[in-house]
Structures are given as C-alpha cells and as structure tokens.
Design a protein around this motif. Structure first.
Motif, short mmCIF file in Angstrom:
data_model
loop_
_atom_site.label_atom_id
_atom_site.label_comp_id
_atom_site.label_asym_id
_atom_site.label_seq_id
_atom_site.Cartn_x
_atom_site.Cartn_y
_atom_site.Cartn_z
N TYR A 1 -5.68 0.17 -3.83
CA TYR A 1 -4.57 -0.65 -4.29
C TYR A 1 -3.23 -0.34 -3.64
O TYR A 1 -2.31 -1.17 -3.74
N THR A 2 -3.09 0.81 -2.98
CA THR A 2 -1.75 1.15 -2.47
C THR A 2 -1.69 1.46 -0.98
O THR A 2 -0.60 1.47 -0.42
N GLU B 1 -6.38 4.71 -5.64
CA GLU B 1 -5.10 4.80 -4.95
C GLU B 1 -5.20 4.19 -3.56
O GLU B 1 -4.33 3.41 -3.13
N ARG C 1 -0.05 -2.33 -7.27
CA ARG C 1 0.54 -1.01 -7.54
C ARG C 1 0.74 -0.80 -9.05
O ARG C 1 0.49 0.30 -9.57
N TYR D 1 -2.67 -0.10 -10.52
CA TYR D 1 -3.09 1.27 -10.25
C TYR D 1 -2.36 2.24 -11.18
O TYR D 1 -2.96 3.21 -11.68
N ASP E 1 1.26 -7.23 -3.75
CA ASP E 1 1.40 -5.79 -3.50
C ASP E 1 1.92 -5.07 -4.74
O ASP E 1 1.37 -4.04 -5.15
N GLN E 2 2.94 -5.61 -5.35
CA GLN E 2 3.51 -4.98 -6.54
C GLN E 2 2.55 -5.04 -7.72
O GLN E 2 2.48 -4.10 -8.53
#
Length: 678
Positions: free
Chosen positions: A514-515, A511, A559, A562, A555-556
């Motif tokens: 990746y976020t 988490e 996410r 993940y 970014d997407q």
C-alpha cells in the motif's frame, strides 16, 4: 531482467500469499497472442514441471531482435514485448520493453546509445551516462533474452564487462551436458554470471552459444521440445549449487572446540552482567558474572554493552538456499516454511542439518490448495474429502507439523482438513478460502490465520471472490473507514480470543503493498539500501509488489487503510490475541522491519521480542528446547550491539549468531552474498 525469473521466483517463494491479478476462468497456461510469428523460437516456462508461460524470440527483416514473454502464476505474471539492437561485440545499443509486470502494473522501459552516451528510463529510473562505451545495460523490465545476450556479450569480451548503471559482470563456464529430445541432440553448457544479485545467475547455452535454458530451484525456462530434459539440467545445476553452498558453510560456520562463554552480557529478560556458557549444542549455565575462571580451551566473547537474545523466529517463509542464508545473517535461527516443493524443501532441510548449507532450523508446514485457474505452484491439490484426508496424511507421514490451507480450497473441505489434521496432531492455518470469511474459518477449526487482510475482509462478506485483486484492492479502499471500536469488530476479536486463534499478520507485506512507490527506496530496504548489490537496489526502487496508485487520492486512501491495518494489530495485542512475527519475504532482514512495525503500532519492544522468540516456540510446541536462554535448551542465540528491548531497531545490529552451538558472524555472511558488512 527483473521481469524474468528473479522476480518470478522471489515472489513465488517469498510473497507466496499474494495472488494479485487474473480473470476468473483463466487457464494456468496462457495462450500465445496471434501476432507472434510462426517461425519464432519458443521457450517454455515450467513451474514444478508444469508449463506456465512462454518466451518467443524472432528477428525482423531490419535485424531487430523481438521478444514476447509471459507466464501465469496464480493469475499474476508479466506480459511484455521487447525490442533489442546489438552493437559492437554484442553489447546492447537499444532496448525497449512495454506491457505489464508481474503484478500487472504498466511498464515502459527505454534504453539507447547515441554518440557514445546512454540514456534510459523506466518506472524507477531516469538515467544518463555520457560515456557508455563497452558497458552493458541491465534492464529492469526486459525479458529472458537480455540475460542470454549478456552471457553472449561476456563471451565476446573476455568474460568480463562493466555494466550500466554501474557494476561489473563476470562469466564462468561450469559444465557441459549432452541432452536429446525428439531425435535432436544439444550439448548444453552451464554458465554462471556474478555481479547481478546475491548469488550467481545460472543459465544454459547450446552449441552455438544461443540461449537454451535457465533453471532456478524447481522452476525454469527451457527451449520448447526439450522439456523432458529439464530434470537432467536441474540435477546437474543443483549439484554445483549445493557444492558452492557447502563450501560457504565450511568457511562461515565456526565450531568451538571447547565451551563458548559470553561474559559481561545483558541477557534478554534478565539482569545485566551475566555469564552464559554453552557446551556443544546446549546452554549449560546462565549465572551472574563475577570473573569466574574458564577452561583453557574455552572461547570467551565479551558482551559488555551488548544484549544476548534467543535466536529469532520467522514464522512465515518460503525457503530457498539464498533466503535461508540471509535469514541466519539477520539472526533468524528458526523459520517456519508455509508452502514449498516437498522435494526441494526436504533437500534444503537436510543440507542445513548436515552443515552443508547456512540456514535456520526449518519447521515444516504443508500446503493444500484446490484445483483451478488460481491453484498454487505447489501441486498438492484436493477437490474431494478423500483427497483432502489423503493430502493431510501424506504430510503427517513426512513429519510435517502443520497444514496451510490456500485460497482455492472449497469451503466445505475446510472442516475435513481440520478434522484429519487435528487427528494427526497437526496445526491448521492458512488464507481464508474464497467464499468464506474469517469467522467461518475459525468456527470450522482453523488454529491460525495468515495475513492481516483476511482479518479485515471478515467485515465485508460481500467480497466473495478473494482469489482476485479484490482481496487487496477492497481492503485498500475500505479499511480506512472501518471503525475498530465497533460492536462488530469487538465481537470478532472476542471470537478470536475464545478460540485461541493465532494471527500471523505479515505487516511488512502490507506496508509494501500500500505504500511503496516507483522511484522510491522500498521501506523494507531503507536501512540496508546502501549496502545492497546494485541490481538489488534498483529492484528495490521499482515497487514491484505495490498496488498501483493512479492518482493522489488513491495513494492517500491506500496509506490511510494501511494505517488502520497497523491500528488493528495493536487492538489484537491489547486484547491478548496471540501474534507471531512472520514476513512472507525472502531477505532475512525483512523481519527487522516487521518487528519495527509492531513497535510503531504501540506494542512494547520487549513484547515484540517475545513474539519473535518464545511465543513462536510456544505456538509450535518447541519451547521445551527453544525460545529462551535457559540451561538445557538448544544454544540458539543472537548477540546484539545495542539493546532492542529498549529500541527494537537495534535488532539490526547483530554481532554474532549461534545456532546449535555453531557460531556465525554477519560481518562474514553478508559479504559472501554481495552485501557490504556493517
């Protein structure tokens, strides 16, 4: 300062698994760039007595202080250039740092004072303070020189200074030790600075109050030429830190003189209104509450409206005194250490067992890596079958119960290590070594796999080199598109089930990776954020362990990948693969987030609690003594203000921790390390 030892040690111990950036063939000791002046003063950064980096400082003709800092930690590590100008009484008036941070993200921090007002900007902050008079700015990215500059400014200002963005630092002188190397003598003086972190920041100054060394556990920075004196400084500082830990333990560990009774309490996996009685270090009875009398010397705790759990386990740690302390505050009474200095961990374990350190029970797992540019900082290396067997036998002789294989071990040595370990009745787990996939690792006899990324990498065998960023970036790019219902995935899960393979997924790490994003509170810290020390809050918003997302699409994608990590966790659970809860993070309360992720994946809260208690004990063959609230077992218990079996997040509301019959209260433990009580 973030780029200095705080981040280096936090990540080396707590995110030991994340070998992020580096180029194949890179030397463990990086080369100093050609633009560093020959007359610069040089410090060496040592990891387990081995040089791993340098800090160079020089002054320009205009009076600016220049600093270059770098180190290599398995391919990770910062490379930064800093400029400082000092104002009145040693307070920094200007600072600029650029380069890359520990995980090779670009950084560019600036700070300046003009007309009494301060402005600063870095990856997490864009700040302004109209009245900066006499306040010392604590940089997020500045090098070791800034820590020494703070100490020197404190000496010039009565040992106390207000800080920017906020807070206050205090300096205390502890001890002077004469050291000598190559005919040069120095009186090194140990100081501590409080107000920056969970525990004091320690550093050594010389006779002229210039920076000399900074020692932290089994690593540190020392002026070049004096490396041979590091052990003297280490032993002196360790004695002082151990005495401090022993004082805290004496204050915070409470020993009932008679029985300890929890009445009117709901026992996890049992009926409400129970009475649990402890005598010494054991549970002596669990019975229905009916107002029965207690002995005159009994200590009674009313558990009405509360739930009593077995003590929690964190199955993936790299312990230090600080995070051992934080573990107990979070209800962790047993921690499995999966790689550490043999000497350091042995000392910490003894201090805990002797009651001289607040900490969990420690389960020992020994680390083995292969030699090379990415070898781990624990220098237990094996390049031949003979060396592999010798390393296993040494750990077994020391009482270790598990071997952890790391990324640079040659694939052909895996079955050798497994055979010798199983012969000595040790479990085997680890990273899937570079050049293998998880299926091969399991077929070669590994009992357990650390980290979910290695599960997913099984489906992309073309990613051969997993000591590099590929083992993070490739799952980040690919996992979103992996069909978890495919025949390939189902066959692999059947293999896990056939071999009774245990999975330690460390979901909070993924988490974070990746976020988390700069300027945002780290998800791991959200619940605790307002209670944390200021500098810890600032570091939380720096996203120091996250992979960079250069654009919205990346970014997407990260996410989405993940999210598939989380779905894979649920699929493993649905297929009855044994999962243990481990964090690979140093904050204790990191386990709370780990368990929340499991529930969010769709695993029922009672099952999540079993993973963090009885399942862990069963995996480590300690369930005869630990993992459940049963008469005769060791009295490791956690009293919760709420019901985490209905809402796992209630695990954050711990009232009382009992370990071996000794009682500790988070309301007392947290303030001792600068965290506001709940």
């Amino acid at each position: 300062m973030k780029a200095f030892l705080r981040v280096f040690l936090a990540l080396s111990f707590a995110a030991f698994a994340l070998t992020l950036i580096g180029q194949q063939g890179e030397s463990p000791l990086p080369v100093l760039p050609a633009d560093i002046p020959k007359d610069a003063t040089l410090w060496m950064l040592l990891v387990d007595k081995t040089p791993a980096g340098q800090d160079a400082i020089w002054t320009t003709a205009g009076g600016d202080i220049q600093e270059f800092f770098q180190f290599n930690d398995r391919g990770r590590g910062p490379k930064t250039y800093s400029t400082y100008r000092l104002g009145d009484r040693g307070v920094v008036a200007y600072e600029e740092t650029h380069g890359v941070d520990y995980v090779k993200n670009q950084i560019n921090e600036t700070f300046s004072i003009k007309d009494g007002a301060a402005t600063w900007k870095n990856q997490a902050e864009d700040g302004h303070e109209p009245d900066a008079s006499g306040r010392f700015f604590v940089g997020l990215d500045s090098g070791p020189a800034s820590t020494f500059q703070l100490a020197q400014a404190l000496l010039k200002n009565g040992n106390k200074l207000p800080l920017l963005p906020a807070g206050e630092a205090t300096l205390s002188k502890l001890k002077t030790v004469p050291v000598e190397a190559h005919g040069e003598k120095v009186n090194a003086t140990l100081y501590q600075i409080t107000g920056l972190d969970f525990s004091p920041t320690y550093l050594w100054l010389d006779d002229q109050n210039s920076g000399f060394a900074a020692v932290q556990h089994w690593s540190g920075l020392i002026r070049a030429g004096f490396e041979s004196t590091f052990s003297t400084l280490y032993n002196t500082q360790d004695a002082i830190q151990s005495a401090r830990a022993a004082d805290l333990a004496k204050q915070l560990i409470h020993h009932p003189t008679g029985e300890l009774v929890f009445k009117n309490v709901t026992v996890f996996d049992s009926a409400p209104a129970q009475r649990v009685t402890l005598r010494g270090e054991r549970i002596v009875s669990v019975e229905a509450e009916n107002g029965q009398p207690t002995g005159a010397d009994a200590r009674v705790i009313d558990g009405k409206g509360k739930v009593l759990l077995p003590g929690l386990w964190d199955m993936h740690q790299h312990l230090s005194p600080d995070n051992a302390f934080l573990d107990v505050a979070a209800g962790i009474t047993t921690a499995r250490d999966l790689a550490n200095s043999i000497e350091e961990l042995g000392r910490l374990k003894k201090h805990v067992e002797d009651g001289e350190q607040v900490g969990p029970r420690i389960v020992l797992a020994g680390f083995i890596d292969g030699p090379g540019p990415y070898e781990g900082p624990v220098k237990v290396l094996a390049a031949t079958p003979e060396e592999a067997r010798e390393r296993v036998d040494h750990y077994a002789d020391l009482g270790y119960v598990q071997i952890k294989i790391y990324s640079s071990v040659k694939p052909e040595l895996v079955p050798v290590i497994v055979e010798e370990a199983h012969k000595r009745r040790l479990r085997v787990s680890g990273h899937v070594p570079s050049g293998m996939i998880a299926e091969q690792f399991i077929r070669d006899g590994a009992d357990e796999i650390q980290h979910m990324n290695f599960i997913l990498l099984n489906f992309w065998p073309e990613v051969k080199e997993t000591r590099t960023p590929a083992r993070f970036t490739e799952p980040g790019k690919r996992a979103a598109g992996l069909d978890l219902n495919s025949e390939q995935v189902n066959q692999f899960i059947a293999l896990l089930k056939q071999h009774h393979t245990v999975i330690d997924p460390t979901m909070t790490i993924w988490e974070v990776t990746y976020t988390d994003r700069p300027g945002k509170i780290g998800r791991e810290d959200e619940y605790m954020f307002d209670r944390l020390p200021l500098q810890v809050q600032r570091n939380s918003k720096a996203a120091g362990q996250a992979l960079p997302a250069p654009d919205a699409a990346t970014d997407q994608l990260y996410r989405a990948s993940y999210a598939n990590f989380v779905r894979m966790l649920k699929k493993l659970y649905d297929n009855r693969i044994t999962i243990v809860a481990g964090t690979d993070l140093p904050l204790g309360y990191s386990l709370d987030r780990e368990l929340e992720i499991y529930e969010q994946a769709g695993i029922p809260a009672p099952e999540v609690l079993r993973m963090a208690t009885l399942t862990a004990a069963q995996v480590m063959k300690r369930d005869g003594e630990l993992g459940s609230i049963v008469p005769g077992k060791l009295a490791d218990l956690v009293l919760v203000n709420g019901n985490p079996a209905a809402n796992i997040s209630d695990i954050r509301k711990i009232d009382t921790v009992v370990k071996g019959g000794a009682v500790m209260y988070p309301a007392e433990l947290y303030p001792a390390v600068g965290i506001r009580a709940q």
